[in-house]
Design an enzyme around this catalytic site. Structure first.
Site, mmCIF file in Angstrom:
data_model
loop_
_atom_site.group_PDB
_atom_site.id
_atom_site.type_symbol
_atom_site.label_atom_id
_atom_site.label_comp_id
_atom_site.label_asym_id
_atom_site.label_seq_id
_atom_site.Cartn_x
_atom_site.Cartn_y
_atom_site.Cartn_z
ATOM 1 N N HIS A 1 -9.793 0.863 -4.296
ATOM 2 C CA HIS A 1 -10.404 0.205 -3.152
ATOM 3 C C HIS A 1 -9.556 -0.975 -2.684
ATOM 4 O O HIS A 1 -9.262 -1.103 -1.489
ATOM 5 C CB HIS A 1 -11.811 -0.267 -3.547
ATOM 6 C CG HIS A 1 -12.695 -0.597 -2.404
ATOM 7 N ND1 HIS A 1 -13.249 0.358 -1.593
ATOM 8 C CD2 HIS A 1 -13.150 -1.796 -1.931
ATOM 9 C CE1 HIS A 1 -14.014 -0.215 -0.672
ATOM 10 N NE2 HIS A 1 -13.953 -1.530 -0.851
ATOM 11 N N SER B 1 -13.508 -1.741 3.937
ATOM 12 C CA SER B 1 -14.762 -1.727 3.204
ATOM 13 C C SER B 1 -15.952 -1.953 4.144
ATOM 14 O O SER B 1 -16.025 -1.338 5.202
ATOM 15 C CB SER B 1 -14.695 -2.762 2.079
ATOM 16 O OG SER B 1 -15.744 -2.618 1.163
ATOM 17 N N ASP C 1 -12.583 5.887 -4.976
ATOM 18 C CA ASP C 1 -11.540 4.859 -5.055
ATOM 19 C C ASP C 1 -11.906 3.742 -6.028
ATOM 20 O O ASP C 1 -11.305 2.674 -6.018
ATOM 21 C CB ASP C 1 -11.233 4.288 -3.670
ATOM 22 C CG ASP C 1 -12.368 3.437 -3.086
ATOM 23 O OD1 ASP C 1 -13.412 3.257 -3.766
ATOM 24 O OD2 ASP C 1 -12.213 2.934 -1.955
#
Length: 421
Positions: free
Chosen positions: A398, A199, A364
């Site tokens: 994610h 991320s 995602d």
């Protein structure tokens, strides 16, 4: 003890203990850079701290360090601490220093710098968010904490500023990461390091690499494996900044920091959609007007931010977003697709304090496919980029990228492939 000194002492201890020759011979060392909110923070309060209400901090003032983020056990036992902890996590902007800092009277430090221990939370749900499962998967193929596996947690509230502007916390993080990479390489037979990010940790790492000499990068970085990040931010991140009412009245610490965000964090502005990716596409829609990435300053003003805050977005955060470049080291990008991901927010009545209608696209769940395609263009089109591979894993979220068994297997295989190349 200063964080950098603690890191040096920890690394010297590792050096003295020694490392098995068999491990050194087979694997390149890995340094993990986690995602947003995955750096644990300790705090201590001085008499200068002014709590927002009775009981907030009074008992902790002058009592030394305590866990500020995230103390799941304490919050479960005393929910009244939600507001206190949210207040103590706030940042303020110091116009004299030209930089962000803690609220007066609050001192903070990142926990377990240089190790992956800070990825382990007392909240079982955080295992699926903060790389703990990835650490266990890497240990399953021969990696060992403190030998050839290290972590680089950071204070997720801060962000890199445009070149030439003060950004003390990010500069300190960069110095620690550079030192960690160098010593890790030396301790592992001078092998270059595989940097694995998740991320926003990928954004910080790309910016870190861009601010190091190319000769250093190519000496010490074997491969960059970046999980769940494109370039260009996400419309989803415009929502946390929309409602100051929700952020000011959290029902939980997660509601304040994770769900609705914290309007004071410098990092929130680093996640906003980039004009380079989204252009004039409407991202926030009301009855009276729409806001695109090119209208971000107007949107922030409409959401209640002052002219000074909007100016900081323009001068500190936006130039970093627009200036992202290929890392010029071998790189593999792995992203999930096939999951509904916010493309637009509709506040039809113009009330940003309400719940928006969400218009979804592909991604995602947090990272839009548009930003992944933009990353492919940015890096794939750079003639100096030595190697770039983009992998899309269907139906992967994610957080599923670093917690689902099938995704973890693919990620670990790519790390091993990078090590063997």
């Amino acid at each position: 003890m200063a964080p950098q000194l603690r890191l040096v002492l920890a690394i010297l201890l590792i050096y003295l203990i020694g490392t098995p020759t068999s491990v050194l011979a087979s694997l390149h060392p890995v340094v993990l850079v986690p995602g947003n909110t995955c750096g644990q923070l300790d705090a201590r309060l001085t008499d200068e701290y002014e709590p927002p209400g009775p009981g907030c901090g009074v008992l902790k003032q002058g009592r030394g360090w305590f866990r500020l983020w995230e103390n799941f056990t304490a919050l479960q036992e005393d929910p009244s601490l939600f507001r206190c902890y949210a207040d103590q996590l706030r940042l303020v902007y110091d116009p004299v220093a030209g930089d962000y800092r803690n609220v007066p009277g609050v001192e903070t430090r990142v926990v377990s710098i240089g190790t992956t221990r800070s990825f382990r939370f007392d909240d079982p749900a955080r295992k699926n968010v903060c790389m703990e499962a990835l650490v266990e998967a890497l240990e399953g193929v021969g990696y060992s904490e403190g030998v050839n596996l290290f972590g680089a947690p950071y204070d997720f509230r801060y962000a890199p500023a445009a070149p030439g502007l003060p950004s003390r916390v990010f500069s300190e993080f960069s110095s620690r990461l550079k030192l960690l990479i160098k010593v890790t390489s030396r301790r592992n037979g001078n092998k270059p390091v595989i940097l694995v990010t998740h991320s926003i940790g990928g954004l910080f790492s790309m910016e870190f690499l861009d601010r190091t000499p190319l000769s250093w990068r190519r000496r010490f970085i074997k491969h960059l494996v970046m999980l769940c990040l494109g370039v260009g931010g996400s419309p989803l991140n415009m929502w946390p900044l929309a409602s100051k009412t929700l952020a000011a009245n959290p029902s939980s610490l997660q509601a304040s920091v994770l769900t609705y965000g914290n309007r004071s964090f410098a990092s929130m502005f680093s996640l906003l959609p980039s004009p380079n990716v989204y252009g004039n596409t409407p991202l926030v829609i009301t009855r009276d007007r729409s806001y695109s990435a090119q209208d971000m300053a107007d949107y922030l003003a409409a959401a209640g931010f002052s002219e000074n805050v909007v100016a900081r977005y323009r001068t500190r955060a936006l130039p970093v977003t627009l200036g992202l470049r290929a890392p010029l080291v071998p790189m593999t990008s792995i992203n999930g697709i096939g999951v509904p991901t916010v493309d637009k927010l509709v506040f039809w009545d113009g009330n940003f304090c309400g719940m928006p209608q969400l218009v979804n696209g592909d991604g995602d769940g947090q990272i839009n496919v548009q930003t992944v395609l933009a990353l492919q263009g940015l890096i794939g089109d750079d003639p100096e980029q030595p190697y770039f591979k983009s992998i899309l894993i269907p139906n992967t979220t994610h957080k599923g990228m670093i917690s689902d068994e099938s995704a973890l297997k693919r990620v670990v295989n790519e790390i091993l492939r990078a090590s063997a190349s």
